[in-house]
Every structure is written in C-alpha cells, then in structure tokens.
Design an enzyme around this catalytic site. Sequence first.
Site, short mmCIF file in Angstrom:
data_model
loop_
_atom_site.label_atom_id
_atom_site.label_comp_id
_atom_site.label_asym_id
_atom_site.label_seq_id
_atom_site.Cartn_x
_atom_site.Cartn_y
_atom_site.Cartn_z
N TYR A 137 0.55 -1.43 0.28
CA TYR A 137 -0.01 -0.09 -0.03
C TYR A 137 0.85 1.24 0.22
O TYR A 137 0.36 2.23 1.01
CB TYR A 137 -0.65 -0.53 1.09
CG TYR A 137 -2.09 0.36 0.93
CD1 TYR A 137 -2.29 1.58 -0.26
CD2 TYR A 137 -2.92 0.97 2.40
CE1 TYR A 137 -3.60 2.15 -0.40
CE2 TYR A 137 -4.01 2.42 2.58
CZ TYR A 137 -4.14 2.94 0.81
OH TYR A 137 -5.58 3.56 0.46
N GLY A 175 6.53 0.58 10.07
CA GLY A 175 5.54 0.33 9.71
C GLY A 175 5.23 -0.74 8.35
O GLY A 175 5.31 0.08 7.61
N GLY A 179 3.51 -6.56 5.35
CA GLY A 179 4.28 -6.91 5.41
C GLY A 179 4.91 -7.60 4.29
O GLY A 179 5.85 -8.28 4.02
N CYS A 354 -6.17 12.03 -5.54
CA CYS A 354 -4.51 12.72 -5.29
C CYS A 354 -3.66 12.04 -6.59
O CYS A 354 -2.76 12.06 -6.20
CB CYS A 354 -4.33 10.86 -4.46
SG CYS A 354 -5.16 11.32 -2.63
#
Length: 382
Positions: A137, A175, A179, A354
Amino acid sequence: MATEQQDTMEVPAVGRSRHLLDEVFGEADIRINGDRPWDMRLHRAEALDEIVARHSLGLGETYMRGDWDVPSLDQFFYRILTADLPRYIKPWRNAGRILRSYLINLQSRRRAFKVGEHHYDLGNDFYQAMLDSRMTYSCGYWREAKTLEEAQTAKLDLICRKLGLKPGMRLLDIGCGWGSLISYAAKNYGVECVGVTVSREQSNYIAETYADLPITVHLRDYRSLDQPFDRIASVGMFEHVGRKNHRTFMRVVKRCLKKDGLMLLHTIGKNLRHSTTDPWIEKYIFPNGELPSAGQITDAADNLLVCEDMHNFGSDYEKTLLAWHANFERHWERFAEQYGQQFYRMWRYYLLSCAGAFRARYIQLWQWMFSDRLQGGIERVS
C-alpha cells in the site's frame, strides 16, 4: 454496480444562475454543466454555496452525497491544482487549523492507533482486492514496469538494493503494512525481519501469512523501539508521524541503527513547509495525518543522521493510484452491500483526487537514504 457515469446520466444537470464558482473554475478551464470529461455535472444548485463556504470539506462532502459528478475526477483535480485554485482560500480560513497543528501533538502515543483503526483495519479482503498480491500500500516503481504487480515488485527490490541487504542482517520495518517488504526481503535476501504496525488487521495477517519466514511483527508505537538493527526502512508511514514528532522519529532511528547501518525513508511529501493536511483527507481518510516537507525531514535528521541520497519519483504515484482505482472498481460489487454507496463515492474521490495531485506535482514521493555518519558515502542505486 452504480458507476459515476451512470449517475450522471440518470440525474440531469440542474438549471441555475451564474455563480462565483463559474469564475473560479474557469481559471482551470472547468465548466459547470459542461460536456468534457473534467467538467462538473451539477445535480443540486445549493452545493455550490456549500463549496464556497467550506472549501475542501464542502467539495468532498457534496460529492459524497451525490450533489455533483465529474466523469474524470483525476483530470478535474489536476486542473484545479495546476491552476493553483487553492489560492482562493483566504489564509484566515485555515488559521485555526494551522495553529492547532503547531500547538497540539495530533500524532501523540495516545492517538497513534487511531489511523490504524479508522483506515488500515477496514478489512484485509477489501485491500486484497485493491492492491497487488503482496498487498503493498505505497507507491510502485514504474521505471520498467507495465503492471501494478511488476511496479510493486520493482519498488521492493529497489529498497532492498539501496539498503544493500545481505544474508544474516536484521531489518526493521517501521510501519510494515501487510508485510510486503519484510516478506520480500526475508525470501529474496535472507535477512531476519522485524515489523512494527499500529493496525491489528495487518499484524494478524503477517503472523498468519508469513509464519514460515524469519519475521516478527509487533503491534506497537514506533517510539518504544530500542533494539539494534543493521538496516531500517519506513515505507509510507512517516506521513502519520507529524511535525511535532519528526525529530523523535529520527532519534528512534539513531538509537536503533548500528554504527555502519543504513536507513531508507519512503514518504509522500509536500512542497510547502507551512501548510496543513487537506481537511477532507484528514476527516475521512487519514485522521491526524500530515505530509512532511523536504526541509522538515532534513531538520529532523540534523546532527543525528547523514542524508546520503534523495530520490523523487512522485510521478509514479499517479499510475499506482489509477491501478488501485481500476481494481477497486472491478471488485466493488463484492463490497457494495457491506460499505454502501457513500463509501464508494468517498473512496474513488480519495484515489482519483490524489492521482490528480501527483500528476500536478502538488505532492511528491521521496526515498531518502540516511546513514549514521557512514564514511565514504554509499553506492547509488536506481
């Protein structure tokens, strides 16, 4: 599945008298009730007054309610930001928010888990449908990539190569998301990995999915870290740290980084130091989020770490966001009943606004390399 184009056809544009926003949008070559992909189709005339009165919040909330549509939201926002329409927002209107950001630590330990619960814990199945196979992400690296999967794999490998990972090293990911980096590094570079996250969903996913790899994940705030590591990475997390905590973050890195270690910081950044988070984004998407400026990052590292390199590939985030949006639209029927139409409009507004902001270079994507005064510098990797 209800699409924006279908909504536009079903709800006719309203008749109205000329409005202040006709002039303002005209600066960006946007017409209200025009027929081009970036033109606004107005369904409720009163929405224009709300947009003027409440600016970003009014624009986003009236869209979420279905008061207006644009066939191509990313083009709409690209034009707004390229024409610098935010200059029409008078400074005094943001004075309270700016003062609040300086006086209150919006990213304190007590608030640290709010964004995890609000945003990242929406549901692993939702993010699996939108993201790549590793659930990465953050911005992909599209230099030679043609698909989202290729771009995210290239980004993970770029990070590993920049850090110079070798078997036997210990890598900390501050953060760690779901994973993607630590699993890739453990599999392909033979390193032991520790991940830290404020999302319970992410922590549980990593523990279940990568139980066979040398990975440990902690559900905790980064400020409690105190173990030594050969390498440290933070990918897409620094946006939640906040200006009052930038220096603290760098002190944590300094404390945990071995003397010959390297740290990679991958973060979205803003062009203006003295600015605040878009109020709509803060309210609906990333509570207490705050993009750093380049100057704020170097100030935070001053006399703690050496900046060895900075790499800007912000234009790649537009492609990443458009790929996420395509996946979101493709799989929306699976989630429509669970999340509802207002969430659908909110989420596509988030992704496409965005994308327009990155295309306009209104915001950036940086990878910073820091060392603990490493002698002789580092080899540049691209």
